[in-house]
Design an enzyme around this catalytic site. Structure first.
Site, PDB file in Angstrom:
ATOM      1  CG  HIS A   1      77.928  45.453  43.848  1.00  0.00           C
ATOM      2  ND1 HIS A   1      78.860  46.310  44.403  1.00  0.00           N
ATOM      3  CD2 HIS A   1      76.848  46.203  43.564  1.00  0.00           C
ATOM      4  CE1 HIS A   1      78.346  47.539  44.434  1.00  0.00           C
ATOM      5  NE2 HIS A   1      77.133  47.506  43.932  1.00  0.00           N
TER       6      HIS A   1
ATOM      7  CG  HIS B   1      81.362  42.768  39.162  1.00  0.00           C
ATOM      8  ND1 HIS B   1      80.284  42.121  39.701  1.00  0.00           N
ATOM      9  CD2 HIS B   1      81.573  43.871  39.934  1.00  0.00           C
ATOM     10  CE1 HIS B   1      79.839  42.807  40.763  1.00  0.00           C
ATOM     11  NE2 HIS B   1      80.612  43.866  40.922  1.00  0.00           N
TER      12      HIS B   1
ATOM     13  CD  GLU C   1      79.589  49.472  35.326  1.00  0.00           C
ATOM     14  OE1 GLU C   1      80.551  48.821  34.888  1.00  0.00           O
ATOM     15  OE2 GLU C   1      78.430  49.030  35.321  1.00  0.00           O
TER      16      GLU C   1
ATOM     17  CG  ASP D   1      81.929  43.786  46.413  1.00  0.00           C
ATOM     18  OD1 ASP D   1      82.969  44.464  46.310  1.00  0.00           O
ATOM     19  OD2 ASP D   1      80.828  44.154  45.918  1.00  0.00           O
TER      20      ASP D   1
ATOM     21  CE1 TYR E   1      84.122  50.915  43.970  1.00  0.00           C
ATOM     22  CE2 TYR E   1      82.158  49.918  44.932  1.00  0.00           C
ATOM     23  CZ  TYR E   1      83.254  49.839  44.102  1.00  0.00           C
ATOM     24  OH  TYR E   1      83.513  48.678  43.424  1.00  0.00           O
TER      25      TYR E   1
ATOM     26  CG  ASP F   1      80.887  47.211  47.947  1.00  0.00           C
ATOM     27  OD1 ASP F   1      81.046  46.155  48.595  1.00  0.00           O
ATOM     28  OD2 ASP F   1      80.897  47.239  46.701  1.00  0.00           O
TER      29      ASP F   1
END
Lengths: 343, 343
Positions: free
Chosen positions: B198, B160, B118, B196, B324, B285
């Site tokens: 994620h 990440h 992505e 976060d 986001y 997020d």
């Protein structure tokens, strides 16, 4: 030479492929088959048959059960999750990450079972993949039954698919299924020769530790070309399979004189292996006009390829793999077959 | 609380992200920063400074040299190879493939250094990534110099990114750079708390075998959510780092009462570790309105998050990560900072 072909390939027609960072119409498209069929008919290959339905027991014996389960339900799960487009895997279990924990969500599962993001899964993908495998199985059965050779006009192709990985337009490894079929019908040794421009990473992976199936592949060096992470010359097999894997990587721009020497070396290797049957992973993207490849074979060279393969004198199944120069894919493919027949 | 922010983030503005099988405008976009800045100013965070230029020696000490070399030249190589769009990696070195042979062609290299498709690389990506790292470095320097806390308004985010992997919108691990800076300036132990949605797979990977940096992460269970292949509770560190990694994965739909319990557990863990400094990977997020996430935190909950973090009483650097929901990313981010300040 009998040809096995199924119209069901049309069920797999992705609208999008990621190429050069853009979403484009896939290079691996249904019309490839139309050009090959037209050329077959033009050259009087009149024995074109639909295959018997796929032998799923053989597919199950070859593949990881979780992978097959994924392929069967992927599209339904993807749509049930509310995704708008075709299934494209985006997250991959690369180095440093969990290698043997398939996620539960469909996008996670897709990444787990995928090796390349250019390949979309659509509503008809699993259906088409089964019929493609069926072509390879019927062609193998025809040769096992006594024919000298047969052509499985497979689509989607298969040689990038491992027992638990899709990608490179491939889902089920048709050539591996054909090889296993010869093995289960009494052939002690089978050889697979992969002449596609791209390394047959899936086929290599499936037979890497076995001594009964030799895999030999002529392809673009992985340093430069897809699939990038397999296909080196020093990958020679492991365990019982040590010495049973033969890669002939060649640099971009390779011309037929060099390629033909590698072919002769591979053929000599297969001869020495004393295989009782031969599977050809027949990609014709080594052609100079291929839009995503970089070798320089001319159409006439493919006749010579078929002629050299025929010298092995083995019962032979040709399985269609890649080749994306639409206007020449038919000529180049049929040239190999004609070279083989006019040995 | 001083804020470090660089306008140079705007150099990284990919036009495309693969989401749901379609090419869409990336969720991680420059306007996220505008909403955060506006809210900071509205709430009288007036001490907003540009960072000093990046300390490349620290980046070089953290990252794989081949990876940094790739990031520096990726765009030029991609365009020199004639590619039309932005750089999107498509082929990945997954299981069964070569894990330590970076290809020579740019598309092969991109796949080698990437974990998710992505994330596009554009002309300005490397420039922006350096200035994002610079924000983390200047914020760490400010706190090392005596301030109680600082906010690095980093973009692109970092958690990440491993020492040799990009993906998930991340290129350089800003939080890891800040942690290392405290270590090199005398802190015996540093903790990183990642809130976060994620999992911070890159940060975990960087410190997985070390006992001087504790990594604790609250995130969606990898079975269900990106990055899918790291973030399990049984990933506890290895070697000297055994016990120095603490994952708190939670299922989709998790509400604040459950999340807050995990936060308290993580905070207690950090307290027991006796860290001398704290880095917060501040993604917001987990917010209920996030378009690509599935937790149910409300804006007011983020105030409570900041308040609880403050109880540790540690010198603290906040590094911006994800979030986001454009219209709430500013409120939620600043709520954490205000909760922290009004401890």
């Amino acid at each position: 030479m009998r040809v096995y072909y199924s119209e069901h390939h049309r069920a797999h027609f992705p609208q999008g492929e990621i190429s050069e960072g853009l979403m484009v119409t896939p290079f691996e498209r249904p019309s490839r088959m139309e050009f090959i069929l037209a050329r077959l008919q033009e050259r009087a290959f009149d024995d074109i048959m639909p295959p018997d339905p796929v032998d799923m027991a053989a597919v199950t014996a070859l593949c990881d059960p979780g992978y097959l389960s994924f392929l069967q339900t992927a599209w339904d799960e993807w749509k049930a999750a509310g995704n708008a487009g075709e299934l494209i895997a985006t997250s991959y279990p690369v180095r440093g990450m969990q290698q043997s924990r398939p996620p539960l969500s469909i996008d996670g599962k897709a990444g787990y079972y995928c090796m390349a993001a250019e390949t979309s899964i659509t509503q008809g993908t699993w259906h088409a993949a089964q019929w493609s495998a069926a072509c390879a199985q019927s062609a193998a059965a025809h040769v096992i039954g006594g024919a000298d050779a047969a052509f499985a006009l497979c689509r989607p192709p298969g040689h990038h698919a491992a027992a638990d990985l899709y990608g490179g337009y491939c889902f089920l490894n048709n050539a591996a299924l054909a090889a296993e079929q010869f093995r289960s019908h009494g052939a002690a040794k089978v050889a697979i020769l992969d002449v596609d421009f791209h390394h047959g990473n899936g086929t290599q992976d499936i037979f890497y530790d076995r001594d009964d199936v030799l895999f030999a592949s002529l392809h673009a060096a992985p340093e430069y070309e897809f699939p990038y992470f397999l296909g080196y010359a020093d990958e020679t097999g492991q365990g019982a399979g040590e010495g049973g894997n033969a890669n002939y990587p060649m640099p971009p721009g390779t011309t037929y004189d060099v390629w033909q020497n590698a072919l002769d070396t591979a053929i000599a290797r297969i001869g020495a292996f004393e295989a009782e049957a031969l599977i050809i992973s027949l990609g014709v993207d080594a052609y100079k006009g291929d839009p995503i490849s970089s070798f320089k074979l001319d159409s006439a060279d493919f006749i010579d390829v078929g002629r050299r393969i025929a010298r092995l004198g083995l019962p032979t199944v040709f399985c269609m793999e890649g080749g994306y120069a639409i206007d020449h894919v038919g000529i180049n493919t049929v040239n190999v077959l004609e070279g083989f027949l006019n040995r």
